[in-house]
Structures are given as C-alpha cells and as structure tokens.
Design an enzyme around this catalytic site. Structure first.
Site, PDB file in Angstrom:
ATOM      1  N   ALA A  66       0.859  -1.187   0.000  1.00 56.53           N
ATOM      2  CA  ALA A  66       0.000   0.000   0.000  1.00 56.53           C
ATOM      3  C   ALA A  66       0.893   1.234   0.000  1.00 56.53           C
ATOM      4  O   ALA A  66       2.028   1.193   0.470  1.00 56.53           O
ATOM      5  CB  ALA A  66      -0.909   0.009   1.222  1.00 56.53           C
ATOM      6  N   ALA A  68       0.660   5.384   1.055  1.00 56.03           N
ATOM      7  CA  ALA A  68      -0.127   6.425   1.721  1.00 56.03           C
ATOM      8  C   ALA A  68       0.521   7.781   1.482  1.00 56.03           C
ATOM      9  O   ALA A  68       1.496   7.901   0.740  1.00 56.03           O
ATOM     10  CB  ALA A  68      -0.241   6.112   3.208  1.00 56.03           C
ATOM     11  N   SER A  69      -0.003   8.788   2.129  1.00 55.50           N
ATOM     12  CA  SER A  69       0.454  10.146   1.872  1.00 55.50           C
ATOM     13  C   SER A  69       1.879  10.388   2.337  1.00 55.50           C
ATOM     14  O   SER A  69       2.647  11.113   1.691  1.00 55.50           O
ATOM     15  CB  SER A  69      -0.488  11.140   2.561  1.00 55.50           C
ATOM     16  OG  SER A  69      -0.624  10.813   3.932  1.00 55.50           O
ATOM     17  N   GLY A  71       4.062   7.701   3.718  1.00 53.36           N
ATOM     18  CA  GLY A  71       4.944   6.553   3.572  1.00 53.36           C
ATOM     19  C   GLY A  71       4.274   5.463   2.776  1.00 53.36           C
ATOM     20  O   GLY A  71       3.160   5.640   2.256  1.00 53.36           O
ATOM     21  N   GLN A  72       4.958   4.321   2.657  1.00 52.72           N
ATOM     22  CA  GLN A  72       4.368   3.183   1.989  1.00 52.72           C
ATOM     23  C   GLN A  72       4.793   1.904   2.692  1.00 52.72           C
ATOM     24  O   GLN A  72       5.750   1.900   3.469  1.00 52.72           O
ATOM     25  CB  GLN A  72       4.743   3.148   0.514  1.00 52.72           C
ATOM     26  CG  GLN A  72       6.200   3.005   0.200  1.00 52.72           C
ATOM     27  CD  GLN A  72       6.477   3.285  -1.274  1.00 52.72           C
ATOM     28  OE1 GLN A  72       6.168   4.366  -1.783  1.00 52.72           O
ATOM     29  NE2 GLN A  72       7.047   2.319  -1.975  1.00 52.72           N
ATOM     30  N   LYS A  87       6.673  -0.315   7.175  1.00 48.17           N
ATOM     31  CA  LYS A  87       6.199   0.998   6.761  1.00 48.17           C
ATOM     32  C   LYS A  87       7.414   1.923   6.686  1.00 48.17           C
ATOM     33  O   LYS A  87       8.166   2.046   7.652  1.00 48.17           O
ATOM     34  CB  LYS A  87       5.180   1.540   7.768  1.00 48.17           C
ATOM     35  CG  LYS A  87       4.653   2.928   7.406  1.00 48.17           C
ATOM     36  CD  LYS A  87       3.560   3.367   8.370  1.00 48.17           C
ATOM     37  CE  LYS A  87       3.054   4.765   8.028  1.00 48.17           C
ATOM     38  NZ  LYS A  87       1.954   5.190   8.933  1.00 48.17           N
ATOM     39  N   ASP A 221      -7.433   9.293  13.088  1.00 47.77           N
ATOM     40  CA  ASP A 221      -7.441   9.278  11.626  1.00 47.77           C
ATOM     41  C   ASP A 221      -8.120   8.004  11.117  1.00 47.77           C
ATOM     42  O   ASP A 221      -7.566   7.274  10.298  1.00 47.77           O
ATOM     43  CB  ASP A 221      -5.991   9.354  11.116  1.00 47.77           C
ATOM     44  CG  ASP A 221      -5.899   9.606   9.615  1.00 47.77           C
ATOM     45  OD1 ASP A 221      -6.894  10.057   9.022  1.00 47.77           O
ATOM     46  OD2 ASP A 221      -4.834   9.336   9.039  1.00 47.77           O
TER      47      ASP A 221
END
Length: 248
Positions: A66, A68-69, A71-72, A87, A221
């Site tokens: 995945a 994300a904004s 990190g990945q 992550k 979040d």
C-alpha cells in the site's frame, strides 16, 4: 500538490458536515489510491535505517502492499520466518511537508479573512493538523501509540491493533504484524451481508467511543483506508500516528 494535501483530503473525505457529497466522493479516492515511490529509493531508505537487510530478512517484496500520503508499506519475511510489514517514510518527506504547511497556513488565513460564517475555524484546524502531521513523521511515535491502543483493549473486545516489532523499527521505518483482512475502503466489492455490515459498525463505534469516553486516548485518523475487517469479524485499526487525548 504535496503529500500533506493528500492527508488533508483523506481527513476531509470523512467530513460531510463540512463538504458537499460530490467533493466527499472525490476525496474518498485518496483513501487507498496514492502513487508509490520507486523501490530503488525505498531500498536506500531501508538500508540507511536498518543496515544490512540480509541480516534481518529472508525476503522483502519490492512492489508496495500500500502507498499512503507520508509513507508506503512493503511485505517482508524475517530470518525467523515471521511475516511482517515494513512501513517506510517517503524520502525527503519532512522538507516537502514543511513547504506544504506554509501553503496551508496561507490558505487558512485567506479563508478566515474572507468568510465569516464557516462551520469551522480554518486557522485552528490547520494548527492542529500541523501538530498531528509532525508526529506522523516519527514512526517510533506511531509504534508507541499502536502499543498503547493494543494494551487498552478489553478482553473479548471486537477490535485489534497490529503488533509492533521494535527490533526493525526506527524513526523512519516501522515493523508491524501483517494484517490479513478486508480494507474498508473496498467494502462494497465484498458484498457483505447486512448483518456483517451492522457488526462492523457496532465494533468500530464501540471501540472509538470507548477510546474517547473511557480511555481518553483515541485514534484520530480512522478513515476507511486505515480500517480492516479481519476474517473473524473484528475491526483492525492501522496507521496510529495521529492520536488525540481527552483530558477531564
């Protein structure tokens, strides 16, 4: 626009009290569909943080699980056979977010000066957002939050938070238990029954209300990209970098 705006869009995607439905629908696309960094750059980050990867892992998947904004995530297998998720912060993310926040503060000032009847305080919202996103740039902070949430679970509670592997965790890399389940950003594709949907809502609502009203420490979040339905019906929260406290 930079990753800060992706994060802001994710948060706004859960706020129909602020934005109209067509905006919400567009922002929901940011919950799980963010472009990834190249493996070359991510590999360099992992080596810089953890050293010789061959001494820690038997394999790391180059294609991200995945993105994300900030990190990945990449699947990996430790030398002892344990399956984990790594992550990794995006390279140069701190500088990018600093520039993004300067723009957002300007936007907040512009809104506050020109619109007196907004349903929220733009300057206050951006100040709080800036503080939260700064915490997310330290993955040790996220790991500690995740541990706190998991320790506070009641026996039999229908929720879960991933295990943190501290031997492969630094400020820029977080080692987590791999979560197998349905991301709630894709719940429509699974054709869940009405009973299964109701169970998810009950589990999620109970967990969040207990965090806010009883524990005083809550996941701040919980958009659908950060929530999973586990195979046993429990709801799992990930991405615990943003958390809030409620004092007496």
């Amino acid at each position: 626009l930079g990753p800060t705006f992706i994060k802001l869009g994710q948060i706004l995607s859960t706020r129909p009290d602020i934005l109209p439905a067509d905006w919400i629908e567009e922002f929901q696309k940011l919950q799980s569909d963010v472009p990834a960094e190249s493996w070359k750059d991510i590999h360099a980050e992992l080596v810089a943080e953890l050293g010789d990867l061959d001494l820690l892992f038997s394999s790391i998947e180059e294609t991200p699980l995945a993105a994300a904004s900030i990190g990945q995530a990449h699947r990996a297998v430790k030398l002892d056979g344990q399956r984990v998720v790594l992550k990794v912060l995006r390279p140069g993310i701190e500088k990018t977010i600093k520039a993004d926040m300067e723009i957002l503060h300007e936007v907040a000032d512009w809104l506050a000066n020109r619109h007196a009847n907004l349903p929220f305080d733009p300057r206050g919202a951006i100040r709080e957002f800036a503080e939260s996103i700064t915490h997310e740039l330290d993955l040790i902070h996220e790991g500690r939050n995740t541990d706190i949430f998991r320790r506070n679970l009641e026996e039999g509670e229908q929720a879960w938070f991933p295990l943190v592997y501290w031997d492969i965790t630094t400020r820029r890399v977080l080692g987590l238990e791999e979560i197998e389940g349905l991301p709630l950003s894709h719940w429509r594709e699974e054709n869940l029954s009405k009973a299964e949907c109701e169970q998810l809502v009950r589990n999620g609502a109970y967990t969040v209300l207990r965090q806010v009203l009883e524990i005083g420490f809550f996941h701040a979040d919980p958009h659908p990209g950060n929530l999973f339905r586990l195979n046993d019906g429990r709801i799992c929260f990930i991405d615990c970098g943003m958390a809030g406290r409620v004092d007496e």
